[in-house]
Design an enzyme around this catalytic site. Structure first.
Site, PDB file in Angstrom:
ATOM      1  N   GLU A  82     -19.111  -8.010  26.379  1.00  0.00           N
ATOM      2  CA  GLU A  82     -17.774  -7.713  25.610  1.00  0.00           C
ATOM      3  C   GLU A  82     -16.987  -7.054  26.366  1.00  0.00           C
ATOM      4  OE1 GLU A  82     -18.096  -6.173  21.393  1.00  0.00           O
ATOM      5  OE2 GLU A  82     -20.063  -7.669  21.083  1.00  0.00           O
ATOM      6  N   GLU A 137     -25.547  -3.980  20.574  1.00  0.00           N
ATOM      7  CA  GLU A 137     -25.151  -2.508  20.326  1.00  0.00           C
ATOM      8  C   GLU A 137     -26.158  -2.015  19.469  1.00  0.00           C
ATOM      9  OE1 GLU A 137     -21.107  -2.665  19.201  1.00  0.00           O
ATOM     10  OE2 GLU A 137     -20.465  -3.331  21.362  1.00  0.00           O
TER      11      GLU A 137
HETATM   12  O1  IFM Z   1     -16.144  -6.029  16.898  1.00  0.00           O
HETATM   13  C1  IFM Z   1     -17.014  -5.153  17.536  1.00  0.00           C
HETATM   14  C2  IFM Z   1     -18.326  -6.031  17.762  1.00  0.00           C
HETATM   15  O2  IFM Z   1     -18.747  -6.727  16.730  1.00  0.00           O
HETATM   16  C3  IFM Z   1     -19.156  -5.112  18.753  1.00  0.00           C
HETATM   17  N1  IFM Z   1     -18.546  -4.494  19.567  1.00  0.00           N
HETATM   18  C4  IFM Z   1     -17.228  -3.796  19.504  1.00  0.00           C
HETATM   19  C5  IFM Z   1     -16.378  -4.907  18.977  1.00  0.00           C
HETATM   20  C6  IFM Z   1     -14.862  -3.932  18.590  1.00  0.00           C
HETATM   21  O3  IFM Z   1     -15.173  -2.903  18.084  1.00  0.00           O
END
Ligand code: IFM
Length: 455
Positions: A358, A166
């Protein structure tokens, strides 16, 4: 909810990151990261929470891998803490740090779980921040050297790599909105950092491909559809400006080695002097793209509104709160956005395998009589798995799905107040307990809707 059949070899996984779960911040030779400094700065995190203890994963490695085995995971995505592996940022590998990650990978392999390593999930060594951090011209070189060391350390145990998690968060939340480490609030610096992260991605990917051409390397982007709040051309244009900073800047930079013209225009106005040719020079084709998906942003046009700090350059655009049900983060629940985003990326960049690296949701989890009945999370995950299946049916080459997250953990500036885990972590004892969503995921994996095996 019924699920379509997933392809043979599809990976069911779970994801975590080092600072969010490891704890043991001053053990085993680890040096401080920018998140240690940021979380220890009064007022930066909810309740002053820090990752000092986190989920104590550093001391509970065996137990946590056993939980993954119980779930029946095909793959586990973790991140390496740069300050644990190379405490000086550049220089010698710390043997205790190397051994910790080698032990993790060995344990995973013994359980038949594929380790997927992320090099950078936001924990830059503080010593490098003191030399300018990601804004420094040298940052891609530092990152390439770290990638080399990480690959030297783990390359015999890991063959799927993600460079950066990210980069939008690292650049714009960390350097413009100031709500992530290192907490800067300068839009020009943030755009510079975005560029240097992308150059760093290509440099690191190049290093790994040179060392092991057969290993798979990609980047992980949090792609958030920016949809117009209402059916109005001005809202659509405002949404497009947000999409540029949130999504296209990183997609184009990572997958084509280019800088969109509109981003160059924004950088010119901000006085950011970066050479777009650098991306082309170091361009390394990705073997896959990791997509982190949680929600949709609804954007409206507002005349004269300054650009939001997290999307500098997206003038006259405002984020509209979701109208339907939300998670504990206040994020709307839009599984359709996942199908939409996967199809969009697959249409724009054909022949690129995708992973959902994710997906998950925070809800308030309350143990009652020893049980954590997190039905809202089960509903959320189930709807998103179905949405992923729809994308596959529409022709998207999707290879796997990783739940965020294995365990309740340190949710950055929200501290421990937001829980995403399949396993509940008692903040007092740090004991783990499966939530209903853990049983649901285990049953899903067992149900044989995928073929398991290699991907
Ligand atoms: O916890 C975070 C993660 O570190 C990166 N992606 C989003 C998740 C939830 O906010």
């Amino acid at each position: 909810m019924t699920h379509p059949t997933f392809p043979e070899g599809f990976w069911w996984g779970a994801a975590t990151s080092a600072y969010q779960i490891e704890g043991a911040v001053d053990e085993g030779g680890r040096s401080p990261s920018i998140w240690d400094v940021y979380s220890h700065t009064p007022g930066k995190t909810l309740g002053g929470d820090t990752g000092d203890v986190a989920a104590d994963h550093y001391h509970r490695l065996e137990e946590d891998v056993a939980l993954m085995g119980w779930l029946g995971l095909d793959a586990y995505r973790f991140s390496i803490a740069w300050p644990r592996l190379i405490p000086d940022g550049v220089g010698d590998v710390n043997p205790a740090g190397a051994e910790f990650y080698r032990r993790l990978c060995r344990l995973l392999r013994e359980e038949g779980i594929v380790p997927v390593a992320t090099l950078y999930h936001w924990d830059l060594p503080q010593i490098l921040q003191e030399q300018g951090g990601w804004a420094a011209s040298e940052s891609p070189e530092w990152f390439a050297r770290y990638a080399e060391a990480a690959h030297q350390t783990l390359g015999d145990l890991v063959d799927v790599w993600a460079t950066i998690n990210e980069p939008w968060c690292a650049a714009f939340l960390g350097h413009s909105a100031g709500v992530h480490a290192p907490g800067a609030t300068d839009p020009a610096v943030a755009h510079r950092v975005a560029h240097r992260l992308l150059v760093g991605h290509h440099r690191a990917a190049g290093v790994i491909k040179k060392r092991a051409p057969e290993h798979r390397v990609g980047i992980v982007l949090n792609l958030i559809p920016a949809w117009p709040a209402v059916d109005d051309p001005r809202d659509a244009e405002a949404a497009d400006r947000v999409d540029l900073i949130q999504n296209r800047l990183f997609l184009e930079g990572a997958l084509r080695g280019g800088v969109p013209d509109e981003v160059s225009d924004i950088c010119r106005v901000l006085g950011v002097e970066e050479d777009p040719g650098e991306l082309e020079t170091h361009f390394t084709p990705s073997d896959y793209l990791g997509v982190n998906y949680y929600n949709v942003n609804r954007i409206a046009y507002r005349r004269g509104a300054p650009s939001p700090a997290e999307w500098p350059g997206a003038d006259e655009a405002v984020l509209v709160p979701p109208s339907g049900p939300v998670t504990a983060m206040g994020w709307g629940i839009d599984p359709d956005g996942l199908t939409w985003m996967l199809r969009r990326v697959s249409d724009a960049y054909p022949d690129l395998p995708l992973f959902i690296t994710e997906n998950g949701a925070a809800f308030e989890d309350r143990p009652v009589g020893g049980r954590i009945d997190d039905q809202p999370r089960v509903d959320y995950l189930s709807a998103h798995v179905a949405a992923a299946g729809e994308a596959i049916e529409a022709g998207v080459d999707l290879r796997g799905y990783f739940v965020w997250s294995l365990l309740d953990n340190f949710e950055w500036s929200y501290g421990y107040s937001k829980t995403f885990g399949l396993f509940y972590v008692d903040r007092r004892t740090l004991d783990r307990s499966p939530k209903a969503s853990a049983y649901w995921y285990r049953d899903l994996i067992r149900s044989g809707i995928n073929g398991g095996g290699t991907c």
